[in-house]
Design a protein around this motif. Structure first.
Motif, PDB file in Angstrom:
ATOM      1  N   GLU A 140      -8.234  -1.606  -5.814  1.00 42.00           N
ATOM      2  CA  GLU A 140      -7.843  -0.126  -6.108  1.00 42.00           C
ATOM      3  C   GLU A 140      -6.382  -0.240  -6.872  1.00 42.00           C
ATOM      4  O   GLU A 140      -5.999   0.517  -7.439  1.00 42.00           O
ATOM      5  CB  GLU A 140      -7.752   0.708  -4.851  1.00 42.00           C
ATOM      6  CG  GLU A 140      -8.715   1.006  -4.080  1.00 42.00           C
ATOM      7  CD  GLU A 140      -8.515   1.874  -2.801  1.00 42.00           C
ATOM      8  OE1 GLU A 140      -7.646   2.252  -2.841  1.00 42.00           O
ATOM      9  OE2 GLU A 140      -9.590   1.868  -1.898  1.00 42.00           O
ATOM     10  N   THR A 141      -5.952  -1.419  -7.170  1.00 42.76           N
ATOM     11  CA  THR A 141      -4.656  -1.553  -7.738  1.00 42.76           C
ATOM     12  C   THR A 141      -4.658  -2.823  -8.435  1.00 42.76           C
ATOM     13  O   THR A 141      -5.484  -3.798  -8.554  1.00 42.76           O
ATOM     14  CB  THR A 141      -3.403  -1.783  -6.787  1.00 42.76           C
ATOM     15  OG1 THR A 141      -3.238  -3.116  -6.337  1.00 42.76           O
ATOM     16  CG2 THR A 141      -3.501  -0.764  -5.846  1.00 42.76           C
ATOM     17  N   ASP A 142      -3.550  -3.002  -9.330  1.00 46.04           N
ATOM     18  CA  ASP A 142      -3.429  -3.998 -10.207  1.00 46.04           C
ATOM     19  C   ASP A 142      -2.206  -5.014  -9.640  1.00 46.04           C
ATOM     20  O   ASP A 142      -1.928  -5.868 -10.507  1.00 46.04           O
ATOM     21  CB  ASP A 142      -3.020  -3.451 -11.587  1.00 46.04           C
ATOM     22  CG  ASP A 142      -1.786  -2.725 -11.900  1.00 46.04           C
ATOM     23  OD1 ASP A 142      -1.238  -2.415 -10.801  1.00 46.04           O
ATOM     24  OD2 ASP A 142      -1.288  -2.428 -12.891  1.00 46.04           O
ATOM     25  N   ILE A 143      -1.852  -4.610  -8.573  1.00 44.10           N
ATOM     26  CA  ILE A 143      -0.805  -5.627  -7.745  1.00 44.10           C
ATOM     27  C   ILE A 143      -1.085  -6.762  -7.666  1.00 44.10           C
ATOM     28  O   ILE A 143      -2.303  -7.186  -7.171  1.00 44.10           O
ATOM     29  CB  ILE A 143      -0.427  -4.957  -6.522  1.00 44.10           C
ATOM     30  CG1 ILE A 143       0.390  -3.420  -6.931  1.00 44.10           C
ATOM     31  CG2 ILE A 143       0.537  -5.677  -5.680  1.00 44.10           C
ATOM     32  CD1 ILE A 143       0.618  -2.880  -5.331  1.00 44.10           C
TER      33      ILE A 143
ATOM     34  N   ASN B 186      -6.296 -10.691  -9.843  1.00 43.29           N
ATOM     35  CA  ASN B 186      -4.857 -10.274  -9.415  1.00 43.29           C
ATOM     36  C   ASN B 186      -4.915 -11.066  -7.950  1.00 43.29           C
ATOM     37  O   ASN B 186      -3.921 -10.862  -7.219  1.00 43.29           O
ATOM     38  CB  ASN B 186      -4.535  -9.017  -9.528  1.00 43.29           C
ATOM     39  CG  ASN B 186      -5.346  -8.043  -8.493  1.00 43.29           C
ATOM     40  OD1 ASN B 186      -6.681  -8.486  -8.360  1.00 43.29           O
ATOM     41  ND2 ASN B 186      -4.964  -6.970  -7.861  1.00 43.29           N
ATOM     42  N   PHE B 187      -5.665 -12.106  -7.825  1.00 42.08           N
ATOM     43  CA  PHE B 187      -5.671 -12.896  -6.585  1.00 42.08           C
ATOM     44  C   PHE B 187      -5.551 -14.398  -7.016  1.00 42.08           C
ATOM     45  O   PHE B 187      -6.112 -14.891  -7.828  1.00 42.08           O
ATOM     46  CB  PHE B 187      -6.821 -12.576  -5.632  1.00 42.08           C
ATOM     47  CG  PHE B 187      -6.718 -13.338  -4.418  1.00 42.08           C
ATOM     48  CD1 PHE B 187      -5.714 -12.779  -3.384  1.00 42.08           C
ATOM     49  CD2 PHE B 187      -7.407 -14.580  -4.250  1.00 42.08           C
ATOM     50  CE1 PHE B 187      -5.550 -13.630  -1.930  1.00 42.08           C
ATOM     51  CE2 PHE B 187      -7.324 -15.069  -2.733  1.00 42.08           C
ATOM     52  CZ  PHE B 187      -6.319 -14.687  -1.785  1.00 42.08           C
ATOM     53  N   ARG B 188      -4.546 -14.879  -6.407  1.00 39.38           N
ATOM     54  CA  ARG B 188      -4.304 -16.419  -6.516  1.00 39.38           C
ATOM     55  C   ARG B 188      -3.995 -17.139  -5.163  1.00 39.38           C
ATOM     56  O   ARG B 188      -3.294 -16.462  -4.236  1.00 39.38           O
ATOM     57  CB  ARG B 188      -3.455 -16.948  -7.428  1.00 39.38           C
ATOM     58  CG  ARG B 188      -2.081 -16.217  -7.360  1.00 39.38           C
ATOM     59  CD  ARG B 188      -1.947 -14.970  -7.847  1.00 39.38           C
ATOM     60  NE  ARG B 188      -2.792 -14.367  -8.955  1.00 39.38           N
ATOM     61  CZ  ARG B 188      -2.345 -14.341 -10.140  1.00 39.38           C
ATOM     62  NH1 ARG B 188      -1.316 -14.862 -10.441  1.00 39.38           N
ATOM     63  NH2 ARG B 188      -3.115 -13.975 -11.085  1.00 39.38           N
TER      64      ARG B 188
ATOM     65  N   ILE C 128       0.827  -1.310  -0.048  1.00 43.90           N
ATOM     66  CA  ILE C 128      -0.089   0.080  -0.026  1.00 43.90           C
ATOM     67  C   ILE C 128       0.634   1.200  -0.215  1.00 43.90           C
ATOM     68  O   ILE C 128       0.763   2.255  -0.830  1.00 43.90           O
ATOM     69  CB  ILE C 128      -0.883  -0.110   1.100  1.00 43.90           C
ATOM     70  CG1 ILE C 128      -1.914  -1.315   0.946  1.00 43.90           C
ATOM     71  CG2 ILE C 128      -1.418   1.344   1.508  1.00 43.90           C
ATOM     72  CD1 ILE C 128      -2.747  -1.123   2.226  1.00 43.90           C
ATOM     73  N   ARG C 129       1.824   1.359   0.946  1.00 51.31           N
ATOM     74  CA  ARG C 129       2.685   2.558   0.912  1.00 51.31           C
ATOM     75  C   ARG C 129       3.646   2.576  -0.151  1.00 51.31           C
ATOM     76  O   ARG C 129       3.711   3.654  -0.873  1.00 51.31           O
ATOM     77  CB  ARG C 129       3.436   2.571   2.328  1.00 51.31           C
ATOM     78  CG  ARG C 129       2.742   2.600   3.644  1.00 51.31           C
ATOM     79  CD  ARG C 129       2.123   3.903   3.527  1.00 51.31           C
ATOM     80  NE  ARG C 129       1.590   4.206   4.898  1.00 51.31           N
ATOM     81  CZ  ARG C 129       0.822   5.228   5.133  1.00 51.31           C
ATOM     82  NH1 ARG C 129       0.757   6.319   4.172  1.00 51.31           N
ATOM     83  NH2 ARG C 129       0.368   5.446   6.356  1.00 51.31           N
ATOM     84  N   MET C 130       4.062   1.494  -0.739  1.00 56.19           N
ATOM     85  CA  MET C 130       4.945   1.439  -2.113  1.00 56.19           C
ATOM     86  C   MET C 130       4.035   2.013  -2.982  1.00 56.19           C
ATOM     87  O   MET C 130       4.524   2.766  -4.118  1.00 56.19           O
ATOM     88  CB  MET C 130       5.587   0.286  -2.363  1.00 56.19           C
ATOM     89  CG  MET C 130       6.680  -0.004  -1.414  1.00 56.19           C
ATOM     90  SD  MET C 130       8.097   0.953  -1.647  1.00 56.19           S
ATOM     91  CE  MET C 130       8.814   0.232  -3.402  1.00 56.19           C
TER      92      MET C 130
ATOM     93  N   GLY D 210       3.982  -7.250  -7.586  1.00 55.61           N
ATOM     94  CA  GLY D 210       3.166  -8.258  -6.861  1.00 55.61           C
ATOM     95  C   GLY D 210       3.898  -8.559  -5.510  1.00 55.61           C
ATOM     96  O   GLY D 210       4.862  -8.118  -5.152  1.00 55.61           O
ATOM     97  N   ILE D 211       3.130  -8.988  -4.569  1.00 58.61           N
ATOM     98  CA  ILE D 211       3.439  -9.469  -3.250  1.00 58.61           C
ATOM     99  C   ILE D 211       2.962 -10.958  -3.070  1.00 58.61           C
ATOM    100  O   ILE D 211       2.063 -11.453  -3.646  1.00 58.61           O
ATOM    101  CB  ILE D 211       2.829  -8.634  -1.990  1.00 58.61           C
ATOM    102  CG1 ILE D 211       1.548  -8.672  -1.880  1.00 58.61           C
ATOM    103  CG2 ILE D 211       3.525  -7.251  -2.458  1.00 58.61           C
ATOM    104  CD1 ILE D 211       0.872  -8.043  -0.422  1.00 58.61           C
TER     105      ILE D 211
END
Length: 439
Positions: free
Chosen positions: A348-351, A407-409, A165-167, A182-183
């Motif tokens: 809110e993101t594509d991460i 974007n979730f797995r 989030i902060r990045m 990604g994380i």
């Protein structure tokens, strides 16, 4: 045994004096705020590429909080050398540039000028992470724009959420020129109450406790939940530790990191409190079934002698695999979930958010992970629930299963406990390829 080398390594026209081992590397301290100094150690990929920036940068975060990435993550799990100082067959450096970060401050070689500079919340940890990455990019501008992935194990997975989030905020503000893609949350302490409440059912289903043992564990776990719901977070952490004591008693010391084995019973009475025992176990981040070979070096000795000298660590800094002060300062935040942050990232993101779990783990049990995943509120929630659960085949061996949407797995990994990269390298390759296309 591969002797460590003190060498001058030429890295893209820059010199790194006093490297440890025959691998291109860079390392440095970054003062992330007044009184707080964070240490990173990055190994350049050995992949056959025109330039190392052709491959992504992975930041590895150890758990705890208080476990050292430069020591535990590097030498015990996925760095280029193992504890025999031999080249590791399954090191991630073969495919990626890998940074081991001693995080939060006070962990490993990172240090504070006074204990008041230690962090107390996950968000404070995340803000420090942004600052250390700013320092890294100042020192290594060629990595600006290179795909960045954060892989966190255990509490490291919890920290990775707020870091993302902060990045992303910093990227959008233009204060950092990173490229976070990604994380990964590996056996992560995402929703602590959910994890604690599933210890009893998992042990009962596995036949490791009887009905009375199950009821004793659940009674203690529900007390931890009640304290958390009342906002008594430090007391909830203490009750979490008391729940672990009930597990030990009902199972004769099952290993929380691998339910197929057990921890040794002390020959003398253990005078530590429940909280101290649980804290030391979380920071240890290593299953007791991992035997110490006769040809392995002692990690504490290695880090405080050869490694410390080679990397030019200040004399007053003492590396430790048990950063108790770091853990203690996070007690009020320890039982808090980060599921709101996961929802924010998904909506809110594509991460990419990747969740992987070893199915033999107890402390961050797979059933506990599924509970919070199924409650997530995001635009793709229903589609994820309907998505097929597919097998993971590696060399004609079933290594687990995965399920994904958007974007979730989620990856279920077989024959693995708390540390999947160490326990099942083949299954690890599957989720590395999924997120990065390499592995």
């Amino acid at each position: 045994m591969l002797a460590y080398l003190l060498c001058i390594a030429v890295l893209s026209g820059k010199y790194v004096e006093g490297s440890f081992g025959p691998f291109n590397q860079t390392y440095d301290y970054v003062t992330v705020r007044e009184g707080a100094h964070m240490f990173y150690w990055m190994f350049y990929t050995t992949a056959d590429v025109a330039t190392y920036t052709d491959r992504p940068l992975i930041v590895w975060l150890q758990g705890g909080p208080g476990g050292s990435s430069t020591g535990i993550g590097n030498f015990e799990i996925l760095g280029p050398l193992d504890l025999r100082l031999q080249e590791r067959n399954h090191t991630w450096v073969k495919n990626f540039n890998v940074m081991f970060l001693d995080n939060p401050v006070g962990t490993g070689f990172s240090y504070v000028d006074d204990l008041r500079y230690l962090t107390t919340t996950n968000d404070q940890i995340a803000l420090d992470f942004v600052e250390v990455m700013k320092g890294f990019y100042r020192n290594n501008p060629e990595f600006e724009g290179v795909p960045l992935y954060i892989y966190g194990q255990s509490y490291g997975g919890k920290m990775a959420v707020d870091m993302a989030i902060r990045m992303r905020e910093a990227e959008e503000a233009g204060t950092i020129r990173s490229n976070l893609k990604g994380i990964a949350m590996g056996n992560a302490w995402i929703s602590p109450v959910d994890s604690t409440l599933t210890w009893g059912p998992l042990l009962l289903a596995a036949g490791l406790v009887d009905q009375q043992g199950y009821e004793n564990i659940q009674r203690a776990a529900r007390a931890a939940e009640r304290l958390f719901n009342e906002g008594r977070y430090v007391e909830s952490t203490a009750q979490w530790a008391a729940t672990q004591r009930e597990v030990f008693g009902a199972t004769t010391n099952v290993d929380f990191y691998d339910i197929l084995t057990k921890m040794p019973v002390p020959s003398l009475p253990d005078t530590r409190s429940d909280y101290e025992i649980s804290r030391d176990m979380m920071i240890r981040d290593r299953p007791y079934r991992s035997p110490v070979r006769q040809d392995e070096v002692n990690l504490n000795t290695l880090m405080n002698t050869e490694v410390k000298q080679a990397l030019g660590i200040p004399e007053h800094v003492v590396w430790s695999s048990l950063s108790n002060d770091v853990f203690d300062y996070q007690r009020g935040d320890f039982m808090k979930p980060v599921t709101d942050g996961i929802e924010k990232l998904l909506n809110e993101t594509d991460i990419i958010l990747q969740k992987y779990n070893g199915n033999l783990d107890l402390i961050c049990s797979t059933p506990g992970q599924i509970l919070w995943v199924d409650r997530l509120k995001w635009s793709g929630a229903e589609a994820y629930q309907r998505a097929p659960r597919n097998p993971i085949w590696e060399d004609n061996r079933l290594e687990g299963y995965y399920k994904a949407h958007g974007n979730f797995r989620f990856f279920w990994i077989n024959v693995a406990g708390h540390s999947v990269p160490r326990d099942n390298p083949a299954g690890t390759n599957a989720f590395l390829r999924d997120m990065t296309s390499f592995g």
